[in-house]
Design an enzyme around this catalytic site. Structure first.
Site, mmCIF file in Angstrom:
data_model
loop_
_atom_site.group_PDB
_atom_site.id
_atom_site.type_symbol
_atom_site.label_atom_id
_atom_site.label_comp_id
_atom_site.label_asym_id
_atom_site.label_seq_id
_atom_site.Cartn_x
_atom_site.Cartn_y
_atom_site.Cartn_z
ATOM 1 N N LYS A 22 101.424 20.596 -41.386
ATOM 2 C CA LYS A 22 100.450 19.884 -42.211
ATOM 3 C C LYS A 22 99.046 19.964 -41.608
ATOM 4 C CE LYS A 22 99.384 15.086 -43.487
ATOM 5 N NZ LYS A 22 99.944 13.750 -43.762
ATOM 6 N N ASP A 47 101.355 10.148 -36.360
ATOM 7 C CA ASP A 47 99.936 10.001 -36.693
ATOM 8 C C ASP A 47 99.535 8.555 -36.951
ATOM 9 O OD1 ASP A 47 101.321 9.848 -39.093
ATOM 10 O OD2 ASP A 47 100.014 11.221 -40.188
ATOM 11 N N ASP A 49 104.827 12.607 -39.068
ATOM 12 C CA ASP A 49 104.022 12.052 -40.152
ATOM 13 C C ASP A 49 104.675 10.764 -40.658
ATOM 14 O OD1 ASP A 49 102.117 11.784 -42.100
ATOM 15 O OD2 ASP A 49 102.624 13.600 -43.196
ATOM 16 N N HIS A 71 95.695 18.748 -43.873
ATOM 17 C CA HIS A 71 95.113 17.564 -44.518
ATOM 18 C C HIS A 71 93.717 17.239 -43.997
ATOM 19 C CE1 HIS A 71 96.240 13.496 -46.616
ATOM 20 N NE2 HIS A 71 95.463 14.276 -47.363
ATOM 21 N N LYS A 90 101.700 1.189 -42.037
ATOM 22 C CA LYS A 90 100.738 2.202 -42.476
ATOM 23 C C LYS A 90 99.675 1.589 -43.392
ATOM 24 C CE LYS A 90 100.452 6.475 -45.189
ATOM 25 N NZ LYS A 90 101.222 7.523 -45.906
ATOM 26 N N CYS A 109 96.600 9.061 -42.792
ATOM 27 C CA CYS A 109 96.681 10.436 -42.294
ATOM 28 C C CYS A 109 95.338 11.099 -41.985
ATOM 29 C CB CYS A 109 97.433 11.296 -43.310
ATOM 30 S SG CYS A 109 99.097 10.741 -43.673
ATOM 31 N N HIS A 159 107.330 11.986 -44.056
ATOM 32 C CA HIS A 159 106.512 11.547 -45.189
ATOM 33 C C HIS A 159 107.318 11.686 -46.479
ATOM 34 C CE1 HIS A 159 103.082 11.191 -47.891
ATOM 35 N NE2 HIS A 159 102.284 10.977 -46.871
#
Length: 604
Positions: A154, A362, A55, A156, A387, A95, A310
Site C-alpha cells: 500500500k 500505522d 494496516d 496511499h 482508529k 492512514c 484493513h
C-alpha cells in the site's frame, strides 16, 4: 648472496619472514573459502533494512502484546528474538497522515497531509493531492547511499498532480526504485461481493457542498424572480447546470469505484484493473521474496506495506474459519503467516543477521468497522478509543518490534515513549546518511535506545493531532519516570458510553462531534494507561504544574509550524478524470496483465 642473520638477532618491528607471510596469506585464503573469518562487527554497519507495516492492526491483536486467543507465532518469535516497544505511537490515527509522518519523520501537519475541509485521507487515485515533492523520505536518502529501495504493498500518498502520467506523488518520485502494489488503499468496494461504502466515507461531506451549491442556485433564481437582483437568466441556468454536472459526476463515479481505485501497479505501469483480490496476498508475498532474492548481494531497504488487516479483509480459503474471532481474526492469522514467510526468505538467503527488521501498525484498530454479523476491526487491548481518535491511546498506541541479531539484545522490552516518526532518523543513521538540516525533524533515532546506550528515548514531549486539531499532548517526566497525558479535545461517543462513533466511519476531529476541555483532562499513563481516571487538583498535587508545563511545550511546538499547501483540500481530493490511472479505454479501464503468473498461495 644474502648474509645469514646472527642467531638470536631481532627482526625490525612490523616485518615478517617470507615463510610467515606465505602462511598468513594461506590462512586468509582458507578463511575466505570457508567463510569463517568474517569480522563479527560487520553486520553492525549498513545493514539491510526490512520495514513491515500493518494496516489498522490493534495493539491487542498480537500474542506478544497480550492476546491469547489469536495465533501470531511468527510475530511473537520476532519479538522474542528482538526488542519490543510498549509505548510505540503513531503520529496520526488514520492512514494517509500517519504514513506521511512515518516516511518523513515529521508530523503530517508540516507537509499539508492532514485534514482539510472535512477530508482526512486521500479518497481517489485520481485526486491531485499527495506527499509533496519537497518532502524527503528515508527511501530517498538511502538510495543516495547506494541502497536498493523497494516498496511492496500500500502507498496511499497520492499519484499524479496535473496529468495522468506525471506521477509526481508516486513512490518512484520519493526515493523508491521499485514499486509493486496499490497506489491507493483497500476499501470495501474492492470486494465485488460487498456493499459499496464510499458514500459513508466521503458522501456526507460532498452532500454538504452539493446542498450549499443547490441552495445558492435556488436563492439566485428566487432573487431574480422577485426582482431583488438583476442577474441574467442565462447565468442562473449556467449555475444550475454546473450543480447538475457536479451531482451527476459524483454519482457516476460510484459505479466505477472498484475499477478506478482498486488497482495494482508495477512501477509506473497499471498491471491489474480492477485487482483480483483473492490472489493479492500471494502476489504481495511473491514480490517481497523476489525482491530479497534479487538484492541479497547488496544493501537494500524493503518497505512491505501490508494490505492486512484493513477492510474488506480479503482472506484466502486456507485461513477462512481458522480463528476464534471471525473474518478479522482469520485475516490477522493470515497476516502472521505472511510475515513468517518474509522472515523465512531472509533466513534462506543468509540475511537474517545482517538485516534490521521492524514491525508495526500505522495506527490503532477500527472500532466502527463492522457488518450485520460481526466486528471487522481490531482490538486495542486495555487502551481507550481506536482508529480516527487522535488523543485516546487506542487510536495511536501500536505494536513496535525491532530485530537485529547479534546487535540488539533478544527479548528486551522498552517502555519509553517512541514514535513511528523515529523510523526515519533511525533508518537514515543505519544507512550512513544524514538527516536533513533544512527542516524540522520530529522523529528521534532509536539506535541509542535500542542498543542500551541511552536510558530514555529522545522524546520529552509528543503531540497528538486529529486532523489539524491538537487533541492531546504527552510529557515524559524523565526524572520521575511518569508519563503525563493532557487532553484538550475528545470525541463525543455515539451512542454515549460505547467508546466509539458507530454513527459514522470514525469519530470527528472538530465541530459538534467533539468536546473542548477547559481545564484540560489530565492522566498519569504510568499508573493509568487505560485513561480511566482523570486527575484533578484534589487528587494530584502536581496537576497545575503539569498542565502549565505541557501548555508551554505546546506553545513552543506551534511556533515551529509554518503554513503549507493543504494536500487534502476539496480541490486536491476530488476525482479528476484526466488524472485517472487507466489501462484500456477510459472510463472502462480493464487489464489483467499478470494473469499468467502463479503467486504463492498459503499452505498450512
Amino acid at each position: 648472496m644474502r648474509s645469514a642473520e646472527p642467531r638470536g638477532a631481532r627482526r625490525p618491528a612490523g616485518r615478517a619472514s617470507p615463510s610467515a607471510r606465505d602462511c598468513t596469506l594461506l590462512l586468509l585464503w582458507v578463511c575466505v573459502l570457508l567463510r569463517t573469518c568474517e569480522p563479527k562487527a560487520s553486520n553492525a554497519s549498513r545493514p539491510n533494512i526490512l520495514l513491515i507495516l500493518a494496516d489498522d492492526l490493534g495493539i491487542g491483536d498480537i500474542g506478544c502484546y497480550g492476546n491469547d486467543t489469536l495465533r501470531t507465532p511468527n510475530i511473537d518469535r520476532l519479538a522474542e528474538e528482538g526488542v519490543r516497544l510498549t509505548q510505540h505511537l503513531a503520529a496520526a490515527p488514520v492512514c494517509t497522515p500517519s504514513r506521511a509522518a512515518f516516511l518523513t519523520g515529521r508530523y503530517a501537519l508540516r507537509s499539508g497531509m492532514e485534514e482539510s475541509a472535512g477530508f482526512r485521507v486521500l479518497y481517489w487515485n485520481a485526486g491531485s493531492g499527495g506527499l509533496p515533492a519537497n518532502e524527503t523520505t528515508f527511501a530517498r536518502i538511502l538510495k543516495q547511499q547506494g541502497y536498493a529501495t523497494g516498496l511492496i504493498g500500500k502507498w496511499h500518498q497520492g499519484l499524479n498532480c496535473a496529468s495522468r502520467g506525471d506521477h509526481c506523488h508516486h513512490p518512484l518520485a520519493h526515493g523508491f526504485d521499485y514499486f509493486y502494489g496499490m497506489p491507493f488503499t483497500l476499501i470495501p468496494e474492492c470486494d465485488p461481493h460487498r456493499r459499496p461504502q464510499m458514500d459513508v466515507l466521503a458522501g456526507s461531506t460532498v452532500r454538504r457542498y452539493l446542498s450549499a451549491l443547490a441552495l445558492g442556485v435556488l436563492s439566485l433564481a428566487a432573487a431574480q424572480r422577485c426582482g431583488l437582483l438583476s442577474v441574467p437568466w442565462r447565468a442562473v441556468g449556467g449555475a444550475a447546470g454546473l450543480a447538475f454536472l457536479v451531482l451527476a459526476s459524483w454519482f457516476f463515479c460510484y459505479g466505477f469505484i472498484r475499477r478506478w481505485n482498486c488497482i495494482l501497479m508495477r512501477n509506473h505501469e497499471v498491471t491489474q484493473q480492477p485487482m483480483d483480490l483473492e490472489r493479492t496476498t500471494g502476489r504481495m508475498l511473491q514480490e517481497a521474496v523476489a525482491y530479497i532474492q534479487r538484492n541479497k548481494d547488496r544493501p537494500f531497504l524493503l518497505f512491505v506495506s501490508l494490505l492486512h488487516v484493513h477492510t474488506p479483509l480479503p482472506t484466502t480459503k486456507a485461513f477462512l474459519g481458522r480463528s476464534r474471532h471471525g473474518l478479522y481474526g482469520d485475516n490477522v492469522e493470515e497476516m502472521d503467516w505472511l510475515v513468517g514467510k518474509i522472515l523465512d526468505a531472509l533466513e534462506e538467503n543468509g540475511l537474517r543477521n545482517s538485516t534490521f527488521t521492524y514491525f508495526a501498525s500505522d495506527h490503532g484498530g477500527s472500532l466502527e468497522a463492522r457488518d450485520e454479523r460481526q466486528q471487522l476491526g481490531g482490538w486495542n487491548g486495555i487502551y481507550r478509543g481506536g482508529k480516527g481518535m487522535g488523543g485516546w491511546e487506542g487510536g495511536i498506541r501500536v505494536p513496535g518490534i525491532v530485530r537485529w541479531p547479534g546487535v540488539l539484545p533478544a527479548g528486551r522490552v522498552i517502555q519509553e515513549p517512541t514514535s513511528l516518526m523515529d523510523v526515519f532518523p533511525t533508518v537514515v543513521q543505519l544507512g550512513g546518511g544524514q538527516v536533513p538540516q533544512d527542516r524540522v525533524i520530529d522523529g528521534r533515532s532509536l539506535v541509542p535506545l535500542l542498543r542500551g546506550a541511552r536510558e530514555h528515548s529522545g522524546h520529552e514531549f509528543l503531540f497528538h493531532y486529529c486532523g489539524r486539531a491538537l487533541h492531546a499532548a504527552r510529557w515524559h517526566q524523565r526524572d520521575s519516570g511518569r508519563v503525563w497525558k493532557v487532553h484538550y479535545v475528545t470525541p463525543r461517543f455515539h451512542p454515549a458510553g460505547s467508546g466509539s462513533c458507530l454513527n459514522q466511519n470514525f469519530c470527528p476531529c472538530s465541530g459538534e462531534g467533539v468536546t473542548h476541555h477547559s481545564p484540560p483532562l489530565l492522566f498519569d499513563l504510568s499508573r493509568d494507561p487505560a485513561e480511566a481516571q482523570p486527575l484533578s487538583p484534589d487528587s494530584e498535587p502536581l496537576y497545575h504544574a503539569v498542565i502549565k508545563r505541557v501548555g508551554e511545550a505546546v506553545a513552543r511546538h506551534r511556533e515551529t509550524l509554518s503554513p503549507v499547501p493543504q494536500q487534502l483540500s476539496l480541490g486536491h481530493v476530488m476525482w479528476k478524470p484526466w488524472l485517472q490511472p487507466c489501462c484500456g479505454t477510459f472510463p472502462f479501464c480493464s487489464c489483467h496483465g499478470e494473469g499468467d503468473s502463479s503467486p504463492q498461495e498459503p499452505g498450512l
